[in-house]
Design a protein around this motif. Structure first.
Motif, PDB file in Angstrom:
ATOM      1  N   TYR A 187       0.317  -2.532 -28.292  1.00  0.00           N
ATOM      2  CA  TYR A 187      -0.797  -2.872 -27.044  1.00  0.00           C
ATOM      3  C   TYR A 187       0.008  -4.279 -26.506  1.00  0.00           C
ATOM      4  CZ  TYR A 187      -4.962  -0.334 -29.234  1.00  0.00           C
ATOM      5  OH  TYR A 187      -5.359   0.722 -29.693  1.00  0.00           O
ATOM      6  N   THR A 188      -0.441  -4.009 -25.103  1.00  0.00           N
ATOM      7  CA  THR A 188      -0.061  -5.264 -23.971  1.00  0.00           C
ATOM      8  C   THR A 188      -1.300  -5.823 -23.819  1.00  0.00           C
ATOM      9  OG1 THR A 188       2.160  -3.550 -23.346  1.00  0.00           O
ATOM     10  CG2 THR A 188       1.344  -5.266 -21.986  1.00  0.00           C
ATOM     11  N   SER A 209      -3.551  -6.932 -20.802  1.00  0.00           N
ATOM     12  CA  SER A 209      -2.840  -6.768 -19.375  1.00  0.00           C
ATOM     13  C   SER A 209      -3.897  -7.685 -18.564  1.00  0.00           C
ATOM     14  CB  SER A 209      -3.913  -5.129 -19.173  1.00  0.00           C
ATOM     15  OG  SER A 209      -5.329  -5.103 -19.988  1.00  0.00           O
ATOM     16  N   ARG A 252      -7.819  -8.036 -22.517  1.00  0.00           N
ATOM     17  CA  ARG A 252      -8.351  -6.872 -22.400  1.00  0.00           C
ATOM     18  C   ARG A 252      -6.779  -5.997 -22.585  1.00  0.00           C
ATOM     19  NH1 ARG A 252     -12.303  -3.497 -22.012  1.00  0.00           N
ATOM     20  NH2 ARG A 252     -11.413  -1.712 -19.837  1.00  0.00           N
ATOM     21  N   VAL A 253      -7.087  -5.363 -23.792  1.00  0.00           N
ATOM     22  CA  VAL A 253      -5.232  -4.983 -24.308  1.00  0.00           C
ATOM     23  C   VAL A 253      -5.455  -3.595 -23.833  1.00  0.00           C
ATOM     24  CG1 VAL A 253      -5.247  -6.178 -25.485  1.00  0.00           C
ATOM     25  CG2 VAL A 253      -6.479  -4.406 -26.318  1.00  0.00           C
ATOM     26  N   LYS A 254      -4.342  -2.667 -23.613  1.00  0.00           N
ATOM     27  CA  LYS A 254      -3.741  -1.376 -23.057  1.00  0.00           C
ATOM     28  C   LYS A 254      -2.735  -1.198 -23.966  1.00  0.00           C
ATOM     29  CE  LYS A 254      -2.685   1.380 -18.906  1.00  0.00           C
ATOM     30  NZ  LYS A 254      -2.012   0.932 -17.635  1.00  0.00           N
ATOM     31  N   ARG A 255      -2.913   0.214 -24.775  1.00  0.00           N
ATOM     32  CA  ARG A 255      -2.119   0.232 -25.803  1.00  0.00           C
ATOM     33  C   ARG A 255      -0.684   0.755 -24.853  1.00  0.00           C
ATOM     34  NH1 ARG A 255      -3.858   4.314 -30.426  1.00  0.00           N
ATOM     35  NH2 ARG A 255      -5.839   4.857 -29.175  1.00  0.00           N
ATOM     36  N   GLY A 262      -2.242   3.784 -22.507  1.00  0.00           N
ATOM     37  CA  GLY A 262      -2.492   3.617 -21.982  1.00  0.00           C
ATOM     38  C   GLY A 262      -3.995   3.331 -22.313  1.00  0.00           C
ATOM     39  N   GLN A 263      -4.915   4.009 -23.824  1.00  0.00           N
ATOM     40  CA  GLN A 263      -6.527   3.060 -23.545  1.00  0.00           C
ATOM     41  C   GLN A 263      -6.526   1.888 -23.863  1.00  0.00           C
ATOM     42  OE1 GLN A 263      -6.953   3.786 -27.731  1.00  0.00           O
ATOM     43  NE2 GLN A 263      -8.926   3.470 -27.984  1.00  0.00           N
ATOM     44  N   GLU A 264      -7.325   1.431 -22.765  1.00  0.00           N
ATOM     45  CA  GLU A 264      -7.835   0.295 -22.629  1.00  0.00           C
ATOM     46  C   GLU A 264      -8.983  -0.403 -24.224  1.00  0.00           C
ATOM     47  OE1 GLU A 264      -7.473  -1.993 -19.416  1.00  0.00           O
ATOM     48  OE2 GLU A 264      -6.298  -1.107 -18.352  1.00  0.00           O
ATOM     49  N   ARG A 265      -9.052  -1.857 -24.253  1.00  0.00           N
ATOM     50  CA  ARG A 265     -10.445  -2.542 -25.232  1.00  0.00           C
ATOM     51  C   ARG A 265     -10.035  -3.424 -25.158  1.00  0.00           C
ATOM     52  NH1 ARG A 265      -9.438  -0.046 -31.001  1.00  0.00           N
ATOM     53  NH2 ARG A 265     -11.595  -1.512 -31.335  1.00  0.00           N
TER      54      ARG A 265
END
Length: 105
Positions: free
Chosen positions: A28-29, A31, A44-47, A51-54
């Protein structure tokens, strides 16, 4: 309160259930940096793979190692294969719908 361990753009892995997931797609990055909640930093991270975020807490994150970053091409290849599978499934569904429509008319 301690300083944050991660910044926007950092590559991380989720540590769920006490272990870090070693799946190459699950890098994840960071974001966004979110406000703290109950004295725990939130992010907030984005795979990278899809591009899935959580939203996650700092305790759920670990640094992504060099090996994970070097294997991003593996994640991209997996993503491409998934796109191809999805396109084929969609084409089969459309063909079945056309056959069904022609049989009823």
């Amino acid at each position: 309160m301690e300083a944050r361990k991660f910044a926007i753009g950092d590559r991380v892995r989720l540590r769920l259930g006490g272990y870090a997931n070693d799946n190459l797609v699950d890098v994840y990055t960071i974001s966004r940096v979110l406000p703290e909640m109950s004295n725990v930093w939130q992010y907030r991270v984005k795979r990278v793979g899809d591009g899935q975020e959580r939203a996650v807490s700092e305790q759920q994150l670990g640094k992504a190692g060099f090996q994970a970053l070097a294997n991003q091409s593996v994640a991209a290849a997996q993503q491409d294969r998934q796109r191809i599978r999805n396109a084929r499934a969609s084409a089969l569904t459309r063909a079945a719908a056309r056959r069904s429509m022609s049989e009823t008319h």
